[in-house]
Design an enzyme around this catalytic site. Structure first.
Site, PDB file in Angstrom:
ATOM      1  N   GLN A  17       0.780  -1.248   0.000  1.00  0.00           N
ATOM      2  CA  GLN A  17       0.000   0.000   0.000  1.00  0.00           C
ATOM      3  C   GLN A  17       0.813   1.300   0.000  1.00  0.00           C
ATOM      4  O   GLN A  17       0.466   2.251  -0.683  1.00  0.00           O
ATOM      5  CB  GLN A  17      -0.941   0.018   1.220  1.00  0.00           C
ATOM      6  N   SER A  18       1.882   1.330   0.801  1.00  0.00           N
ATOM      7  CA  SER A  18       2.553   2.621   1.005  1.00  0.00           C
ATOM      8  C   SER A  18       3.143   3.168  -0.298  1.00  0.00           C
ATOM      9  O   SER A  18       2.859   4.302  -0.700  1.00  0.00           O
ATOM     10  CB  SER A  18       3.645   2.486   2.068  1.00  0.00           C
ATOM     11  N   ARG A  38       6.752  -9.160 -10.176  1.00  0.00           N
ATOM     12  CA  ARG A  38       7.362 -10.472 -10.325  1.00  0.00           C
ATOM     13  C   ARG A  38       6.503 -11.326 -11.265  1.00  0.00           C
ATOM     14  O   ARG A  38       5.282 -11.402 -11.086  1.00  0.00           O
ATOM     15  CB  ARG A  38       7.478 -11.151  -8.973  1.00  0.00           C
ATOM     16  N   LYS A 136      10.869  -5.315   9.115  1.00  0.00           N
ATOM     17  CA  LYS A 136       9.765  -5.199   8.152  1.00  0.00           C
ATOM     18  C   LYS A 136       8.603  -4.552   8.896  1.00  0.00           C
ATOM     19  O   LYS A 136       8.361  -4.857  10.069  1.00  0.00           O
ATOM     20  CB  LYS A 136       9.341  -6.577   7.665  1.00  0.00           C
ATOM     21  N   VAL A 137       7.883  -3.704   8.215  1.00  0.00           N
ATOM     22  CA  VAL A 137       6.835  -2.947   8.916  1.00  0.00           C
ATOM     23  C   VAL A 137       5.576  -2.857   8.062  1.00  0.00           C
ATOM     24  O   VAL A 137       5.649  -2.621   6.852  1.00  0.00           O
ATOM     25  CB  VAL A 137       7.347  -1.525   9.250  1.00  0.00           C
ATOM     26  N   GLU A 139       1.334  -1.266   8.191  1.00  0.00           N
ATOM     27  CA  GLU A 139       0.544  -0.127   8.671  1.00  0.00           C
ATOM     28  C   GLU A 139       0.441  -0.009  10.202  1.00  0.00           C
ATOM     29  O   GLU A 139       0.832   0.981  10.803  1.00  0.00           O
ATOM     30  CB  GLU A 139      -0.867  -0.243   8.064  1.00  0.00           C
ATOM     31  N   ASP A 168       0.715   3.733   5.984  1.00  0.00           N
ATOM     32  CA  ASP A 168       0.981   3.379   4.587  1.00  0.00           C
ATOM     33  C   ASP A 168       0.693   4.555   3.651  1.00  0.00           C
ATOM     34  O   ASP A 168       1.586   5.130   3.044  1.00  0.00           O
ATOM     35  CB  ASP A 168       0.090   2.199   4.171  1.00  0.00           C
ATOM     36  N   GLY A 247      -7.518  20.326  19.335  1.00  0.00           N
ATOM     37  CA  GLY A 247      -7.120  21.729  19.269  1.00  0.00           C
ATOM     38  C   GLY A 247      -7.659  22.520  20.443  1.00  0.00           C
ATOM     39  O   GLY A 247      -8.061  21.955  21.459  1.00  0.00           O
ATOM     40  N   GLY A 248      -7.670  23.831  20.307  1.00  0.00           N
ATOM     41  CA  GLY A 248      -8.059  24.700  21.417  1.00  0.00           C
ATOM     42  C   GLY A 248      -9.562  24.912  21.538  1.00  0.00           C
ATOM     43  O   GLY A 248     -10.016  25.611  22.445  1.00  0.00           O
ATOM     44  N   GLN A 249     -10.356  24.328  20.621  1.00  0.00           N
ATOM     45  CA  GLN A 249     -11.802  24.500  20.675  1.00  0.00           C
ATOM     46  C   GLN A 249     -12.408  23.151  21.057  1.00  0.00           C
ATOM     47  O   GLN A 249     -12.394  22.228  20.248  1.00  0.00           O
ATOM     48  CB  GLN A 249     -12.353  24.923  19.298  1.00  0.00           C
TER      49      GLN A 249
HETATM   50  N1  COA Z   1      11.712 -10.280  -9.338  1.00  0.00           N
HETATM   51  C1  COA Z   1      12.353 -11.082  -8.455  1.00  0.00           C
HETATM   52  N2  COA Z   1      12.291 -10.908  -7.123  1.00  0.00           N
HETATM   53  C2  COA Z   1      11.509  -9.895  -6.676  1.00  0.00           C
HETATM   54  C3  COA Z   1      10.787  -9.038  -7.540  1.00  0.00           C
HETATM   55  C4  COA Z   1      10.914  -9.271  -8.933  1.00  0.00           C
HETATM   56  N3  COA Z   1      10.288  -8.520  -9.831  1.00  0.00           N
HETATM   57  N4  COA Z   1      10.115  -8.149  -6.798  1.00  0.00           N
HETATM   58  C5  COA Z   1      10.377  -8.433  -5.504  1.00  0.00           C
HETATM   59  N5  COA Z   1      11.212  -9.474  -5.427  1.00  0.00           N
HETATM   60  C6  COA Z   1      11.787 -10.102  -4.237  1.00  0.00           C
HETATM   61  C7  COA Z   1      12.682  -9.168  -3.458  1.00  0.00           C
HETATM   62  O1  COA Z   1      13.935  -9.056  -4.099  1.00  0.00           O
HETATM   63  C8  COA Z   1      12.745  -9.862  -2.109  1.00  0.00           C
HETATM   64  O2  COA Z   1      13.688 -10.911  -2.168  1.00  0.00           O
HETATM   65  P1  COA Z   1      14.904 -11.093  -1.104  1.00  0.00           P
HETATM   66  O3  COA Z   1      14.278 -11.075   0.259  1.00  0.00           O
HETATM   67  O4  COA Z   1      15.447 -12.424  -1.484  1.00  0.00           O
HETATM   68  O5  COA Z   1      15.851  -9.989  -1.280  1.00  0.00           O
HETATM   69  C9  COA Z   1      11.386 -10.527  -2.013  1.00  0.00           C
HETATM   70  O6  COA Z   1      10.770 -10.385  -3.291  1.00  0.00           O
HETATM   71  C10 COA Z   1      10.429 -10.017  -0.978  1.00  0.00           C
HETATM   72  O7  COA Z   1      10.474  -8.626  -0.799  1.00  0.00           O
HETATM   73  P2  COA Z   1      10.046  -8.005   0.610  1.00  0.00           P
HETATM   74  O8  COA Z   1      10.020  -6.558   0.475  1.00  0.00           O
HETATM   75  O9  COA Z   1      10.937  -8.579   1.683  1.00  0.00           O
HETATM   76  O10 COA Z   1       8.561  -8.577   0.767  1.00  0.00           O
HETATM   77  P3  COA Z   1       7.800  -9.175   2.053  1.00  0.00           P
HETATM   78  O11 COA Z   1       6.465  -9.589   1.549  1.00  0.00           O
HETATM   79  O12 COA Z   1       8.564 -10.201   2.782  1.00  0.00           O
HETATM   80  O13 COA Z   1       7.661  -7.915   3.039  1.00  0.00           O
HETATM   81  C11 COA Z   1       6.932  -5.699   3.647  1.00  0.00           C
HETATM   82  C12 COA Z   1       6.670  -6.960   2.821  1.00  0.00           C
HETATM   83  C13 COA Z   1       5.911  -4.676   3.272  1.00  0.00           C
HETATM   84  C14 COA Z   1       6.816  -6.036   5.149  1.00  0.00           C
HETATM   85  C15 COA Z   1       8.366  -5.200   3.342  1.00  0.00           C
HETATM   86  O14 COA Z   1       8.495  -5.019   1.965  1.00  0.00           O
HETATM   87  C16 COA Z   1       8.696  -3.890   4.038  1.00  0.00           C
HETATM   88  O15 COA Z   1       8.967  -3.839   5.241  1.00  0.00           O
HETATM   89  N6  COA Z   1       8.716  -2.780   3.278  1.00  0.00           N
HETATM   90  C17 COA Z   1       9.098  -1.482   3.754  1.00  0.00           C
HETATM   91  C18 COA Z   1       8.027  -0.845   4.590  1.00  0.00           C
HETATM   92  C19 COA Z   1       6.710  -0.748   3.885  1.00  0.00           C
HETATM   93  O16 COA Z   1       6.577  -0.155   2.847  1.00  0.00           O
HETATM   94  N7  COA Z   1       5.708  -1.302   4.544  1.00  0.00           N
HETATM   95  C20 COA Z   1       4.333  -1.077   4.175  1.00  0.00           C
HETATM   96  C21 COA Z   1       3.840  -1.912   3.131  1.00  0.00           C
HETATM   97  S1  COA Z   1       2.209  -1.377   2.802  1.00  0.00           S
END
Ligand code: COA
Length: 437
Positions: A17-18, A38, A136-137, A139, A168, A247-249
């Site tokens: 989402q973010s 991907r 990892k984070v 919302e 997000d 706020g103040g109101q």
């Molecule tokens: N081709 C090949 N690999 C791809 C790809 C593509 N087109 N697109 C993504 N990938 C791979 C990444 O390289 C990563 O691989 P690695 O871990 O081996 O390096 C893998 O997909 C997963 O990416 P990741 O971002 O770790 O996804 P996740 O589902 O495990 O985590 C989040 C999701 C949101 C928790 C994490 O991305 C995050 O913390 N993001 C930053 C904060 C954020 O934006 N959070 C809010 C999301 S709404």
């Protein structure tokens, strides 16, 4: 008509989402947003919270309007070459992968700069540098870490997360501003730069009034909080303040006619000082206009519960819309608690393009939230989200100028993947297998 960001090309490596919030906004402002996904899988939200079988979910479609989709395996050697070609031709790369993921793809900041020194690299992470930087984070984690949860809810209840996606979507909005500023600066310097927003920081920015109150606490109780009038002592941190105004109101959510059966038959009522006399007239307490116990704001602060109970006795005799009509006549600030059903049906939001109906080849018409930013010289037309890989061929040929031979080579390399229908993901919880999508 031209658009504000015409000519800007975004390599959109975002998911969930973010990041998609940010790039959708840039697309509405006229940027050409190419979403890299991907092969066979795509953005995980395509399959999350599905309401129509085999069609992209509303989660995905409502965050990815006006974009093109190209599928590339970034870990395939040829796929990486294609990505590098895209980096050469794009102005901005936006990503919100987990910390380190972009580097692991070989796309370090130094490498990106060596390919295209004008490139703006824009990233969202959960936390800034520090002990949580590798986390990892999502919302709600950001809402908790950014000070929103500890200050939301009622004093004697649990911390609460809010329905507004401030972690997000809020962070996506911050990032979009940083990107536009970096593009403007590039006009002068000729150089790109790194733009980063941490979700914790974005949430805290939206909670700054609570950090204000934290510092005010050192100088005495927070008199506009209900607990002051209730004689309850303050601790060493800003408490949850229910629906008290920030706020103040002083303000409150008050029951309206029908509240017994309608969960949204409420109105937000603000006792703004300049219209106090009008409030007294409307609720039938003209004596409060001059009574020294009520006439001045400071005298009212210790009695907020009693005053709002009296106002509520009046609002309960009206529907929220009847109360709105009466209060607006006197410029008394108030707002109905609108349900999502009421918002979806509200004609004025349709008329301004804030709520838009879009058609989709697989799911049919759906509602989405359009661009809240209205510009006189850059109108927004919301178009549907792309199907997975819908524009792969188009981008390879038209953006990168590849001929048939090169496109065939890329396909043969496996960089574009083979189409694999997404399957529900399953996780194992202590022996029980639970479908999560
Ligand atoms: N081709 C090949 N690999 C791809 C790809 C593509 N087109 N697109 C993504 N990938 C791979 C990444 O390289 C990563 O691989 P690695 O871990 O081996 O390096 C893998 O997909 C997963 O990416 P990741 O971002 O770790 O996804 P996740 O589902 O495990 O985590 C989040 C999701 C949101 C928790 C994490 O991305 C995050 O913390 N993001 C930053 C904060 C954020 O934006 N959070 C809010 C999301 S709404």
């Amino acid at each position: 008509m031209t658009k504000a960001l015409d000519g800007v090309r975004i390599l959109d490596f975002t998911h969930v989402q973010s990041g998609p919030t940010c790039t959708q906004l840039l697309a509405w402002l006229g940027a050409d947003v190419i979403k890299v996904e991907r092969p066979g899988v795509g953005d995980i939200t395509r399959g999350q919270l599905r309401d129509v079988p085999n069609a992209d979910s509303l989660y995905f479609t409502m965050l990815n309007s006006n974009k093109r989709s190209i599928t590339i395996d970034s870990k395939n050697r040829t796929g990486k070459e294609v990505l590098e070609s895209l980096i050469k031709t794009c102005d901005v790369l936006v990503e919100n992968f987990a910390p380190g993921a972009l580097d692991r793809m070989g796309l370090t900041w130094a490498h990106i700069q060596s390919i295209n020194p004008r490139m703006v690299l824009a990233s969202i992470k959960g936390f800034g540098p520090g002990k949580y930087e590798d986390c990892k984070v999502y919302e709600n984690v950001a809402q908790c870490a950014g000070g929103s949860a500890s200050t939301t809810g009622f004093r004697d209840g649990l911390p609460l997360v809010t329905g507004a996606q401030i972690g997000d979507s809020g962070t996506g909005l911050h990032l979009a501003l940083g990107i536009v500023a970096a593009l403007l600066q590039r006009e002068k310097t000729g150089r790109g730069q790194k733009v980063t927003v941490a979700m914790q920081d974005g949430v805290l920015n939206l909670c700054r009034v609570k950090l204000r109150d934290q510092q005010r606490l050192a100088h005495g109780p927070l008199q506009e909080y209900s607990q002051f009038g209730e004689g309850i002592a303050f601790g060493d941190a800003v408490p949850r303040a229910g629906n008290d105004s920030g706020g103040g109101q002083p303000g409150r959510i008050l029951k309206c006619k029908g509240w017994e059966t309608d969960p949204n038959a409420y109105i937000y009522f603000i006792t703004q000082a300049p219209v106090w006399e009008a409030i007294c007239e409307v609720i039938g307490e003209p004596g409060w206009k001059t009574d020294p116990g009520y006439a001045k704001p400071a005298a009212r602060l210790p009695k907020l519960n009693q005053i709002f109970a009296r106002i509520e006795a009046w609002t309960m005799t009206k529907t929220k819309f009847e109360a709105m009509d009466i209060l607006n006549e006197f410029d008394i600030p108030c707002g109905p608690i609108l349900s999502m059903r009421e918002i979806a049906e509200e004609q004025s939001l349709r008329d301004t393009g804030t709520v838009v109906e879009v058609d989709h080849p697989k799911r049919g018409p759906y509602l989405t939230v359009g661009n809240p930013i209205k510009m006189s010289d850059s109108p927004t037309e919301v178009t549907r989200s792309p199907l997975l890989g819908e524009h792969t061929d188009q981008v390879l040929r038209d953006v990168l100028g590849f001929d048939d031979r090169r496109v065939d080579e890329i396909k043969a390399s496996g960089a574009l993947g083979e189409f694999v229908p997404p399957r529900p993901r399953e996780v194992s919880l202590g022996g029980d297998v639970v479908a999560v999508e």
